[in-house]
Design a protein around this motif. Structure first.
Motif, PDB file in Angstrom:
ATOM      1  N   LEU A  53       0.800  -1.207   0.054  1.00  0.00           N
ATOM      2  CA  LEU A  53       0.104   0.004   0.244  1.00  0.00           C
ATOM      3  C   LEU A  53       0.930   1.228   0.040  1.00  0.00           C
ATOM      4  O   LEU A  53       0.683   2.097  -0.765  1.00  0.00           O
ATOM      5  N   GLN A  54       1.991   1.422   0.780  1.00  0.00           N
ATOM      6  CA  GLN A  54       2.687   2.691   0.906  1.00  0.00           C
ATOM      7  C   GLN A  54       3.298   2.779  -0.627  1.00  0.00           C
ATOM      8  O   GLN A  54       3.187   4.106  -1.008  1.00  0.00           O
ATOM      9  N   GLY A  55       3.874   1.914  -0.960  1.00  0.00           N
ATOM     10  CA  GLY A  55       4.784   2.383  -2.544  1.00  0.00           C
ATOM     11  C   GLY A  55       3.422   2.649  -3.502  1.00  0.00           C
ATOM     12  O   GLY A  55       3.671   3.402  -4.351  1.00  0.00           O
ATOM     13  N   ALA A  56       2.213   1.816  -3.438  1.00  0.00           N
ATOM     14  CA  ALA A  56       1.294   2.223  -4.469  1.00  0.00           C
ATOM     15  C   ALA A  56       0.809   3.579  -4.022  1.00  0.00           C
ATOM     16  O   ALA A  56       0.547   4.384  -5.068  1.00  0.00           O
ATOM     17  N   LEU A  57       0.575   3.980  -2.782  1.00  0.00           N
ATOM     18  CA  LEU A  57       0.343   5.319  -2.248  1.00  0.00           C
ATOM     19  C   LEU A  57       1.207   6.279  -3.096  1.00  0.00           C
ATOM     20  O   LEU A  57       0.881   7.504  -3.347  1.00  0.00           O
ATOM     21  N   GLU A  58       2.527   6.241  -2.683  1.00  0.00           N
ATOM     22  CA  GLU A  58       3.685   7.095  -3.413  1.00  0.00           C
ATOM     23  C   GLU A  58       3.609   7.370  -4.925  1.00  0.00           C
ATOM     24  O   GLU A  58       3.778   8.372  -5.380  1.00  0.00           O
ATOM     25  N   ARG A  59       3.380   6.041  -5.597  1.00  0.00           N
ATOM     26  CA  ARG A  59       3.161   6.317  -6.998  1.00  0.00           C
ATOM     27  C   ARG A  59       2.078   6.906  -7.214  1.00  0.00           C
ATOM     28  O   ARG A  59       2.161   7.986  -8.355  1.00  0.00           O
ATOM     29  N   TRP A  60       0.849   6.884  -6.905  1.00  0.00           N
ATOM     30  CA  TRP A  60      -0.313   7.632  -6.906  1.00  0.00           C
ATOM     31  C   TRP A  60       0.150   9.121  -6.795  1.00  0.00           C
ATOM     32  O   TRP A  60      -0.545   9.876  -7.389  1.00  0.00           O
ATOM     33  N   LYS A  61       0.581   9.615  -5.899  1.00  0.00           N
ATOM     34  CA  LYS A  61       1.007  10.896  -5.292  1.00  0.00           C
ATOM     35  C   LYS A  61       1.763  11.672  -6.338  1.00  0.00           C
ATOM     36  O   LYS A  61       1.546  12.767  -6.780  1.00  0.00           O
ATOM     37  N   THR A  62       2.722  10.883  -6.891  1.00  0.00           N
ATOM     38  CA  THR A  62       3.605  11.241  -7.950  1.00  0.00           C
ATOM     39  C   THR A  62       2.857  11.574  -9.191  1.00  0.00           C
ATOM     40  O   THR A  62       2.981  12.596  -9.832  1.00  0.00           O
ATOM     41  N   LEU A  63       1.843  10.744  -9.561  1.00  0.00           N
ATOM     42  CA  LEU A  63       1.124  10.725 -10.778  1.00  0.00           C
ATOM     43  C   LEU A  63       0.192  11.810 -10.684  1.00  0.00           C
ATOM     44  O   LEU A  63       0.043  12.554 -11.723  1.00  0.00           O
ATOM     45  N   ARG A  64      -0.249  12.048  -9.472  1.00  0.00           N
ATOM     46  CA  ARG A  64      -1.061  13.181  -9.078  1.00  0.00           C
ATOM     47  C   ARG A  64      -0.378  14.575  -9.406  1.00  0.00           C
ATOM     48  O   ARG A  64      -0.964  15.391  -9.781  1.00  0.00           O
ATOM     49  N   SER A  65       0.760  14.521  -8.887  1.00  0.00           N
ATOM     50  CA  SER A  65       1.557  15.951  -9.053  1.00  0.00           C
ATOM     51  C   SER A  65       1.881  16.142 -10.545  1.00  0.00           C
ATOM     52  O   SER A  65       1.680  17.047 -10.982  1.00  0.00           O
ATOM     53  N   GLU A  66       2.118  15.150 -11.363  1.00  0.00           N
ATOM     54  CA  GLU A  66       2.545  15.186 -12.910  1.00  0.00           C
ATOM     55  C   GLU A  66       1.372  15.472 -13.515  1.00  0.00           C
ATOM     56  O   GLU A  66       1.233  16.117 -14.400  1.00  0.00           O
ATOM     57  N   THR A  67       0.250  15.195 -13.142  1.00  0.00           N
ATOM     58  CA  THR A  67      -1.215  15.523 -13.886  1.00  0.00           C
ATOM     59  C   THR A  67      -2.050  16.640 -13.402  1.00  0.00           C
ATOM     60  O   THR A  67      -3.014  16.821 -13.667  1.00  0.00           O
ATOM     61  N   ARG A  68      -1.521  17.318 -12.408  1.00  0.00           N
ATOM     62  CA  ARG A  68      -2.281  18.210 -11.587  1.00  0.00           C
ATOM     63  C   ARG A  68      -2.913  19.536 -12.875  1.00  0.00           C
ATOM     64  O   ARG A  68      -4.118  19.983 -12.675  1.00  0.00           O
ATOM     65  N   PRO A  69      -1.950  19.927 -13.778  1.00  0.00           N
ATOM     66  CA  PRO A  69      -2.566  20.881 -14.595  1.00  0.00           C
ATOM     67  C   PRO A  69      -3.497  20.329 -15.683  1.00  0.00           C
ATOM     68  O   PRO A  69      -4.561  21.015 -15.604  1.00  0.00           O
ATOM     69  N   ILE A  70      -3.172  19.035 -15.947  1.00  0.00           N
ATOM     70  CA  ILE A  70      -4.524  18.518 -16.834  1.00  0.00           C
ATOM     71  C   ILE A  70      -5.688  18.165 -15.923  1.00  0.00           C
ATOM     72  O   ILE A  70      -6.901  18.524 -16.355  1.00  0.00           O
TER      73      ILE A  70
END
Length: 185
Positions: A161-178
């Motif tokens: 869960l911790q690794g998946a949550l970190e990957r999701w947070k990274t993806l979220r920051s990359e897609t924020r403008p979209i």
């Protein structure tokens, strides 16, 4: 007050960041063989623009390249102007848009120049979007895939869960403008 003057003056002479815009030089020109050279040219131009203009310029360029339809002044205002969320507002967006148009005209020739030239004067973000649509058509679909991954996160066990949550947070920051451009529409 005079005792603090030398320290204040030394702070004024220090660069504000790691990038010295005077050392960046003029960016390369995109002309012939644009299909093969576009990706490298766009990355270097994005770095150049971000280093010289600063602010949220990189975020604005990424947002523009991911847009599917024409970018209007209303779109820019909705995502970066007064109508945007307080955290997304950027007071220099209009000046950036105008300067970007000028930079794109100066760094393109042949077909890429025609694309920029056939965009309304001063609308650099729209010209950037049009260049990406013509020479890097995968940009929009790649961003849609990222957005889909954000809204449908991977399944995880308690141990992962911790690794998946970190990957999701990274993806979220990359897609924020979209994401902000999609939800405000």
């Amino acid at each position: 007050a005079l005792q603090g003057l030398p320290e204040a003056l030394s702070k004024l002479n220090r660069p504000k960041g790691l990038i010295d815009p005077r050392g960046l030089g003029k960016p390369q020109v995109l002309g012939e063989e644009a299909e093969q050279r576009f990706r490298l040219w766009s990355i270097k131009l994005e770095d150049y623009v971000s280093g010289v203009f600063g602010g949220r310029s990189r975020e604005a360029l990424e947002w523009a390249s991911g847009m599917d339809s024409e970018i209007t002044s209303a779109d820019i205002d909705q995502n970066f102007g007064e109508l945007a969320d307080m955290n997304d507002q950027w007071e220099d967006i209009e000046e950036f848009n105008k300067q970007l148009y000028t930079v794109l005209r100066a760094t393109t020739e042949s077909i890429p120049f025609d694309i920029v030239e056939n965009t309304q004067t001063g609308h650099g973000l729209e010209a950037w979007r049009r260049l990406h649509r013509r020479f890097d058509p995968s940009t929009g679909s790649r961003k849609r895939i990222m957005l889909q991954a954000l809204t449908n996160p991977e399944r995880a066990s308690y141990e992962t869960l911790q690794g998946a949550l970190e990957r999701w947070k990274t993806l979220r920051s990359e897609t924020r403008p979209i994401w902000s451009s999609r939800t405000s529409s």
